[in-house]
Design a protein around this motif. Structure first.
Motif, mmCIF file in Angstrom:
data_model
loop_
_atom_site.group_PDB
_atom_site.id
_atom_site.type_symbol
_atom_site.label_atom_id
_atom_site.label_comp_id
_atom_site.label_asym_id
_atom_site.label_seq_id
_atom_site.Cartn_x
_atom_site.Cartn_y
_atom_site.Cartn_z
ATOM 1 N N LYS A 1 9.438 5.951 4.736
ATOM 2 C CA LYS A 1 9.132 7.578 4.841
ATOM 3 C C LYS A 1 7.679 7.179 4.990
ATOM 4 C CE LYS A 1 8.894 12.375 3.648
ATOM 5 N NZ LYS A 1 9.372 13.701 2.442
ATOM 6 N N THR A 2 6.729 7.044 3.892
ATOM 7 C CA THR A 2 5.639 6.969 3.866
ATOM 8 C C THR A 2 5.108 6.069 5.163
ATOM 9 O OG1 THR A 2 5.274 6.884 1.479
ATOM 10 C CG2 THR A 2 3.460 6.115 2.781
ATOM 11 N N LEU A 3 5.337 5.224 5.489
ATOM 12 C CA LEU A 3 4.890 4.740 6.531
ATOM 13 C C LEU A 3 5.090 4.557 8.323
ATOM 14 C CD1 LEU A 3 5.863 1.011 4.992
ATOM 15 C CD2 LEU A 3 3.530 1.601 5.788
ATOM 16 N N SER A 4 6.187 5.803 7.897
ATOM 17 C CA SER A 4 6.752 6.156 9.243
ATOM 18 C C SER A 4 5.744 7.397 9.556
ATOM 19 C CB SER A 4 7.914 6.770 9.589
ATOM 20 O OG SER A 4 8.446 7.386 8.427
ATOM 21 N N SER A 5 5.363 8.014 8.943
ATOM 22 C CA SER A 5 4.304 8.999 8.646
ATOM 23 C C SER A 5 2.936 9.577 9.326
ATOM 24 C CB SER A 5 3.596 9.809 7.343
ATOM 25 O OG SER A 5 3.565 8.946 5.924
ATOM 26 N N VAL B 1 3.422 5.584 -5.983
ATOM 27 C CA VAL B 1 3.312 6.329 -6.974
ATOM 28 C C VAL B 1 2.019 6.486 -7.073
ATOM 29 C CG1 VAL B 1 2.461 4.382 -9.203
ATOM 30 C CG2 VAL B 1 4.292 3.882 -6.941
ATOM 31 N N LEU B 2 1.039 6.710 -6.504
ATOM 32 C CA LEU B 2 -0.033 7.954 -6.938
ATOM 33 C C LEU B 2 0.274 9.059 -6.800
ATOM 34 C CD1 LEU B 2 -3.010 5.525 -5.202
ATOM 35 C CD2 LEU B 2 -1.965 5.829 -8.325
ATOM 36 N N SER B 3 1.513 9.207 -5.912
ATOM 37 C CA SER B 3 2.068 10.956 -5.271
ATOM 38 C C SER B 3 3.000 11.654 -7.002
ATOM 39 C CB SER B 3 2.005 11.169 -4.604
ATOM 40 O OG SER B 3 3.638 10.195 -4.131
ATOM 41 N N GLY B 4 2.996 10.627 -7.989
ATOM 42 C CA GLY B 4 3.846 10.864 -8.893
ATOM 43 C C GLY B 4 5.448 10.533 -9.447
ATOM 44 N N SER C 1 0.697 -1.479 -0.459
ATOM 45 C CA SER C 1 0.067 0.074 0.185
ATOM 46 C C SER C 1 0.863 1.184 0.642
ATOM 47 C CB SER C 1 -0.906 0.233 1.316
ATOM 48 O OG SER C 1 -1.654 -0.956 1.448
ATOM 49 N N ALA C 2 1.795 0.721 1.053
ATOM 50 C CA ALA C 2 2.796 1.908 0.960
ATOM 51 C C ALA C 2 3.172 2.596 -0.795
ATOM 52 C CB ALA C 2 4.184 2.357 1.896
ATOM 53 N N TYR C 3 3.902 1.458 -1.203
ATOM 54 C CA TYR C 3 4.609 1.281 -2.196
ATOM 55 C C TYR C 3 3.665 2.041 -3.099
ATOM 56 C CZ TYR C 3 6.091 0.141 -7.201
ATOM 57 O OH TYR C 3 6.611 0.145 -8.141
#
Length: 105
Positions: free
Chosen positions: A27-31, A13-16, A7-9
């Motif tokens: 970084k995404t998961l730690s956020s 990708v969806l963020s560009g 999901s984080a991956y």
């Protein structure tokens, strides 16, 4: 592999970012307060290397279509519809009995 990594991956990708790296996923998961296991992230990146997110989703959909469910596909809707009809029929029978009792008086 836990879905949180996949999901984080996909969120990265969806963020560009078409080619996320280990730091992007971590970084995404730690956020959101999730600790990551470096070996799992490495395994994910190794598995998706050279493929676009669209290719990965298409491959996953093919795999999902071949998963046996153990029951015919048509049985599920029939079972769901049958339960509702029985529930509606039960009060009707009670009403008929009341009417017969009232007529007999």
């Amino acid at each position: 592999m836990a879905m949180k990594y996949v999901s984080a991956y996909l969120m990265v990708v969806l963020s560009g970012n078409e080619n996320p790296g280990k730091k992007d996923i971590e970084k995404t998961l730690s956020s959101v307060g999730i600790e990551t296991e470096g070996a799992v992230v490495d395994a994910l990146l190794k598995g998706v290397q050279g493929k676009s997110a669209h290719q990965l989703i298409a491959e996953g959909m093919k795999k999902l279509q071949s998963v046996p469910t153990g029951a015919p596909a048509a049985a599920a809707p029939a079972a769901g519809g049958g339960g509702g009809a029985k529930a509606e029929a039960a009060p009707a029978k009670k009403e008929e009995k009341k009417e017969e009792e009232e007529e007999g008086r």
